[in-house]
Design a protein around this motif. Structure first.
Motif, PDB file in Angstrom:
ATOM      1  N   VAL A  73      -3.542   5.528   5.261  1.00 49.03           N
ATOM      2  CA  VAL A  73      -4.514   4.463   5.629  1.00 49.03           C
ATOM      3  C   VAL A  73      -3.950   3.121   5.690  1.00 49.03           C
ATOM      4  N   MET A  74      -3.051   2.643   5.047  1.00 47.72           N
ATOM      5  CA  MET A  74      -2.483   1.507   4.699  1.00 47.72           C
ATOM      6  C   MET A  74      -1.710   1.419   5.967  1.00 47.72           C
ATOM      7  N   ARG A  75      -1.007   2.468   6.265  1.00 47.70           N
ATOM      8  CA  ARG A  75      -0.052   2.868   7.557  1.00 47.70           C
ATOM      9  C   ARG A  75      -0.832   2.063   8.854  1.00 47.70           C
ATOM     10  N   LYS A  76      -2.100   3.001   8.804  1.00 48.71           N
ATOM     11  CA  LYS A  76      -2.689   2.643  10.087  1.00 48.71           C
ATOM     12  C   LYS A  76      -3.399   1.436  10.137  1.00 48.71           C
ATOM     13  N   VAL A  77      -3.741   0.904   8.952  1.00 51.73           N
ATOM     14  CA  VAL A  77      -4.253  -0.565   9.095  1.00 51.73           C
ATOM     15  C   VAL A  77      -3.450  -1.603   9.529  1.00 51.73           C
TER      16      VAL A  77
END
Length: 108
Positions: A73-77
């Motif tokens: 999720v952090m990567r996607k953001v």
């Protein structure tokens, strides 16, 4: 409790630099009509903007408690914000999309 890897450490730092809104600010933003089509509906069980809700949850976590899903999720953001940072049309819709994941481009 596992020790975060160096990659996770870097991602954690980058995520927290890009997400410049607090979890309460994001939650409030998602609950307002001003956030547009992605606003949280009156029935919180339906149509929630998953990425924004995940960001709110992540901001309330400690680095040591991250899961593999959290790092994804952090990567996607980070990718989402970086991809839109220099968008040619920087209008209200552009700003709302960024704010839905915790990045207010007008915030210093």
């Amino acid at each position: 409790m596992t020790e975060p890897t160096p990659d996770t450490e870097l991602l954690w730092e980058e995520f927290h630099q890009i997400v410049n809104m607090t979890s309460d600010e994001i939650r409030t933003w998602l609950l307002t009509d001003a956030s547009g089509e992605d606003a949280l509906p009156a029935d919180p069980g339906m149509g929630l903007p998953e990425l924004g809700i995940r960001v709110v949850d992540l901001l309330r976590k400690r680095k040591a408690d991250l899961t593999g899903d959290d790092t994804e999720v952090m990567r996607k953001v980070v990718e989402f914000v970086e991809d839109r940072a220099d968008a040619p049309e920087q209008d209200d819709r552009w700003r709302r999309s960024l704010m839905s994941v915790g990045h207010d481009p007008l915030k210093p």
